[in-house]
Design an enzyme around this catalytic site. Structure first.
Site, mmCIF file in Angstrom:
data_model
loop_
_atom_site.group_PDB
_atom_site.id
_atom_site.type_symbol
_atom_site.label_atom_id
_atom_site.label_comp_id
_atom_site.label_asym_id
_atom_site.label_seq_id
_atom_site.Cartn_x
_atom_site.Cartn_y
_atom_site.Cartn_z
ATOM 1 N N CYS A 351 0.834 -1.210 0.000
ATOM 2 C CA CYS A 351 0.000 0.000 0.000
ATOM 3 C C CYS A 351 0.866 1.257 0.000
ATOM 4 O O CYS A 351 1.696 1.446 0.898
ATOM 5 C CB CYS A 351 -0.924 0.004 1.212
ATOM 6 S SG CYS A 351 -2.027 1.436 1.252
ATOM 7 N N ASP A 454 -0.766 -4.012 -15.141
ATOM 8 C CA ASP A 454 -1.022 -3.671 -16.547
ATOM 9 C C ASP A 454 -1.611 -4.796 -17.390
ATOM 10 O O ASP A 454 -1.487 -4.773 -18.613
ATOM 11 C CB ASP A 454 0.272 -3.172 -17.228
ATOM 12 C CG ASP A 454 0.847 -1.950 -16.551
ATOM 13 O OD1 ASP A 454 0.100 -1.285 -15.818
ATOM 14 O OD2 ASP A 454 2.044 -1.665 -16.740
#
Length: 605
Positions: A351, A454
């Site tokens: 995170c 991606d």
């Protein structure tokens, strides 16, 4: 001519001049439609004000259940049914999702679809037979009220965690001191109460009156008997103390093989239960709840425990936790192991949010390898559920620690590792580095490793399979949830605007089932749908593209869709998303304003 970084759109769909009204112009380059700005967007819209229904406009829960309000003057909600009904407005539909599915709607008169499950006296109707049949499919509380109460009062004994800490020299003196102080306070109160009662009885028997009793009570309060704390804290004397607490249950050890399975990433805010159900229907194999903070879980905060809810269609389901020390993460693991039905527990070490990073959690742990290793080892030892970790390449490009961590962490006994091919510093401004992920796989072998970053087409997936055991998909699933079907069928799916609207209708049903059919539930469903649309509008239909596949880092130029709905769905204007939500959830309040939580750049550079 196509500019660098732009998607290849067929010429007949390109817009050379703004031919649409300003409020409807599809603007894929500006998600918030806030006009030109030299400042690069990043992080979150922290100053946004999400819509929230005033408490005075909500009907009291006790009245919904046809009972008397126990809070009385403290209750801030409405207690006038007729006034509430006049303000509630007409129903949003003819059929209540919860009543149709479970035979009962717990929102009764407050339901915005309530006319078909209310009688003439505005009392709730219940289909007992259907309710009994469908009870097994209800999404239940993740934490029982009794255990929640014990957590809040710190009356839970983490037996396995405390034993592990003691055997491995991990300092947990603060935890024990809390238990000891509560135990001593309780014992002292019992001793004083017994002494006072005995003194008062003697006073009555001896005829000395209440004055003598009061004097003895003052003496007992001034010189109370106290236990020797040092004796209580000696090794092996906790048997007497822990009997006063709720002891967590253990389960049989489990193993998990996830190689080759498609993993939906744990996504904060947008990775909610209704969205996960959509992805499961499109072919996702593994789902994971939103990141939950360890401290709040151990404190029994129900808002955090709600993130751990599991739908019965999620056959392989995990939860992701976030913490910054071995004591708290081990206790959280033991608690989840005892009270929840999950298949694995994932530790968030990726995170990038400042609030998490500055507390020494999330991606900050990548610079503290020894502590991270200690945390994961403790989690594995106290839990019968498999433990995993999700991380990045490092905190910055000059300090890539992912490969070294993979070599160290595979010795802790974790079931799998996920590597996001970017650093914390990069966020989404660079393409994922799959070559680095390949090196992490070599270092982690034989532990299962998922690559992340991606993936937006089956070609991207096929490329990644040469590097990893499988992939985790995050933004790709938000942009087009059917990516899981594309990967399994190995083809590009041209999803029409009609199919996408049907998908949003399905999300609406799931949202009303999950968050409720009253006004508050309707607005929560709308809010999370709009958050999802801030990603969903980035999808470019296959029939519009000149060159396949769509790349996640390519910005489309101005273009229009093949029909009006498709044009509306490709708009980057928040107002257009609100218009779409009104087709499904009714008109928004006059003062309604939506700004997406995510303020980072939409596309990688």
């Amino acid at each position: 001519m196509v500019r660098a970084g732009e998607a290849h759109i067929k010429e007949e769909f390109l817009i050379e001049k703004p031919i649409l009204p300003a409020e409807s112009l599809p603007d894929p380059r500006n998600a918030q439609n806030s006009g030109p700005s030299t400042k690069r967007k990043k992080g979150q819209n922290k100053k946004r004000r999400a819509y929230q229904q005033p408490a005075s406009q909500m009907l009291c829960q006790f009245l919904i259940k046809d009972s008397e309000c126990l809070l009385k003057e403290r209750c801030k909600k409405s207690h006038d049914k007729q006034e509430f009904l006049s303000r509630k407005g007409p129903d949003l539909g003819d059929e209540c999702v919860n009543f149709k599915l479970y035979g009962v709607c717990n929102y009764g008169i407050a339901c915005r679809f309530g006319s078909n499950h209310l009688d003439k006296d505005l009392s709730n109707i219940m289909d007992v037979e259907l309710n009994e049949k469908m009870k097994i499919y209800e999404v239940k509380r993740t934490l029982q009220k009794e255990i929640q109460s014990k957590l809040r009062s710190k009356h839970v004994w983490f037996k396995r965690s405390y034993q592990y800490f003691e055997e491995n020299g991990i300092d947990f003196s603060n935890e024990l001191q809390n238990h000891l102080s509560k135990f001593l306070t309780k014992r002292q109160k019992t001793v004083e109460s017994d002494r006072i009662l005995k003194t008062e009885n003697n006073s009555i028997v001896n005829g000395n009156g209440t004055d003598n009793a009061s004097l003895n009570r003052k003496e007992s309060n001034s010189t109370p008997e106290k236990e020797d704390v040092h004796k209580l804290t000696a090794k092996g004397v906790y048997d007497e103390i822990k009997d006063e607490y709720y002891c967590l249950k253990t389960k049989s050890k489990r193993t998990l093989d996830l190689r080759g399975k498609l993993f939906l990433s744990p996504l904060t805010t947008v990775g909610n239960l209704p969205f996960r159900r959509i992805c499961k229907e499109y072919g996702a194999d593994i789902t994971c709840g939103e990141m939950a903070l360890c401290e709040e879980l151990v404190q029994g905060q129900m808002s955090e425990w709600a993130l751990l809810k599991r739908h019965h269609t999620e056959d392989v389901f995990g939860v992701q936790i976030c913490g910054n020390n071995p004591v708290m993460t081990a206790k959280t693991c033991e608690l989840i192991n005892s009270e929840c039905d999950v298949d694995f527990i994932d530790l968030n070490v990726g995170c990038p949010i400042d609030l998490v990073f500055n507390r020494g959690a999330g991606s900050a742990l990548m610079d503290r390898a020894s502590k991270l290793e200690q945390m994961l080892t403790a989690m594995v030892q106290v839990s019968d559920i498999p433990v995993s970790v999700k991380m990045r390449m490092g905190t910055c490009e000059s300090k890539l620690t992912g490969i070294g961590l993979c070599e160290r962490l595979k010795k802790t006994g974790i079931s799998h590792i996920t590597v996001h091919g970017r650093t914390r510093q990069q966020r989404y401004t660079r393409l994922a580095d799959w070559e680095y992920i390949r090196k992490c796989k070599e270092a982690a072998d034989p532990v299962t490793l998922f690559g992340n970053g991606d993936i937006l087409s089956y070609e991207d997936y096929n490329m990644s399979q040469t590097f990893t055991d499988s992939v985790m998909i995050g933004r790709g699933a938000l942009i087009k949830p059917w990516i899981f079907s594309e990967i399994k069928e190995q083809k590009h799916m041209d999803v029409s605007s009609t199919e996408r609207v049907e998908m949003l209708k399905k999300f609406t049903r799931y949202g009303l089932e999950h968050w409720g059919t009253d006004t508050s539930g309707v607005e929560k469903t709308r809010r999370f749908m709009l958050e999802w649309m801030s990603f969903l509008y980035r999808y470019i239909p296959v029939g519009v593209l000149e060159v396949l596949p769509q790349k996640i880092n390519e910005r489309p130029p101005y273009y229009h869709g093949r029909d009006e709905t498709e044009t509306l769905m490709c708009s980057g204007n928040c107002e257009d998303w609100v218009k779409l939500s009104e087709l499904l959830l009714g008109k928004v309040p006059d003062d309604y304003n939506f700004i997406p939580k995510h303020a980072a750049n939409s596309y990688s550079k």
